[in-house]
Motif scaffolding. Structure first.
Motif, mmCIF file in Angstrom:
data_model
loop_
_atom_site.group_PDB
_atom_site.id
_atom_site.type_symbol
_atom_site.label_atom_id
_atom_site.label_comp_id
_atom_site.label_asym_id
_atom_site.label_seq_id
_atom_site.Cartn_x
_atom_site.Cartn_y
_atom_site.Cartn_z
ATOM 1 N N SER A 32 0.850 -1.181 0.000
ATOM 2 C CA SER A 32 0.000 0.000 0.000
ATOM 3 C C SER A 32 0.886 1.231 0.000
ATOM 4 O O SER A 32 1.774 1.359 0.852
ATOM 5 N N ASP A 33 0.668 2.124 -0.944
ATOM 6 C CA ASP A 33 1.439 3.362 -1.059
ATOM 7 C C ASP A 33 2.939 3.103 -1.105
ATOM 8 O O ASP A 33 3.733 3.804 -0.477
ATOM 9 N N GLY A 34 3.350 2.064 -1.802
ATOM 10 C CA GLY A 34 4.758 1.747 -1.949
ATOM 11 C C GLY A 34 5.374 1.049 -0.739
ATOM 12 O O GLY A 34 6.551 0.744 -0.740
ATOM 13 N N GLN A 35 4.602 0.801 0.292
ATOM 14 C CA GLN A 35 5.081 0.113 1.492
ATOM 15 C C GLN A 35 4.541 -1.318 1.507
ATOM 16 O O GLN A 35 3.456 -1.578 1.016
ATOM 17 N N GLU A 36 5.320 -2.213 2.087
ATOM 18 C CA GLU A 36 4.866 -3.597 2.251
ATOM 19 C C GLU A 36 4.549 -3.839 3.722
ATOM 20 O O GLU A 36 5.312 -3.426 4.601
ATOM 21 N N TYR A 37 3.431 -4.475 3.963
ATOM 22 C CA TYR A 37 2.988 -4.777 5.325
ATOM 23 C C TYR A 37 2.696 -6.268 5.428
ATOM 24 O O TYR A 37 2.037 -6.844 4.554
#
Length: 135
Positions: A32-37
């Motif tokens: 999401s938004d270039g971040q990985e969670y």
């Protein structure tokens, strides 16, 4: 925000709660938004069947733990999940058991004048039994 309040109110008004057992958990990554969670898909065995409960990795629930699931019997809103809370009673019992194991030895050591562990007291024979067989 109003929609969330309406959904929560619907669950509060007509929700039915059941206890489910976590029978499995599988990790997956959400971007999401270039971040990985990291997330966890929990598989639940409930009286109404098998269900899924997704959480962030930090909110992972252990397999064999229980979760309260409150659902709308009309299926108009999504179910809400109440994961197990921190179990202070279980943690407290573990501490008590640990203390029960070490406390007697510690107290004997403290009570000893030279700081060494006091040897266990030997059982004494009853008066008049000395020198006779106790068979």
């Amino acid at each position: 925000m109003l929609a969330v309040h309406v959904m929560h109110q619907a669950i509060a008004d007509r929700g039915v709660t059941e206890t489910c057992i976590v029978v499995g958990a599988e990790e997956y990554v959400v971007e999401s938004d270039g971040q990985e969670y990291n997330h966890v898909d929990h598989r639940l065995d409930c009286p109404t069947g098998l269900h899924h409960y997704d959480t962030a990795e930090k909110d992972r629930v252990a397999v064999d733990d229980t979760i309260q699931r409150t659902y709308d019997p009309t299926s108009r809103v999504e179910a809400e999940y109440d994961p197990p809370q921190d179990r202070p009673l279980v943690r407290g019992l573990a501490w008590a058991a640990g203390l029960a194991c070490i406390a007697p030895r510690t107290l004997r050591t403290i009570a000893s004048p030279d700081g060494q562990t006091v040897p266990e007291l030997r059982r004494r024979a009853p008066p008049g039994a000395r020198g006779r067989s106790l068979r």
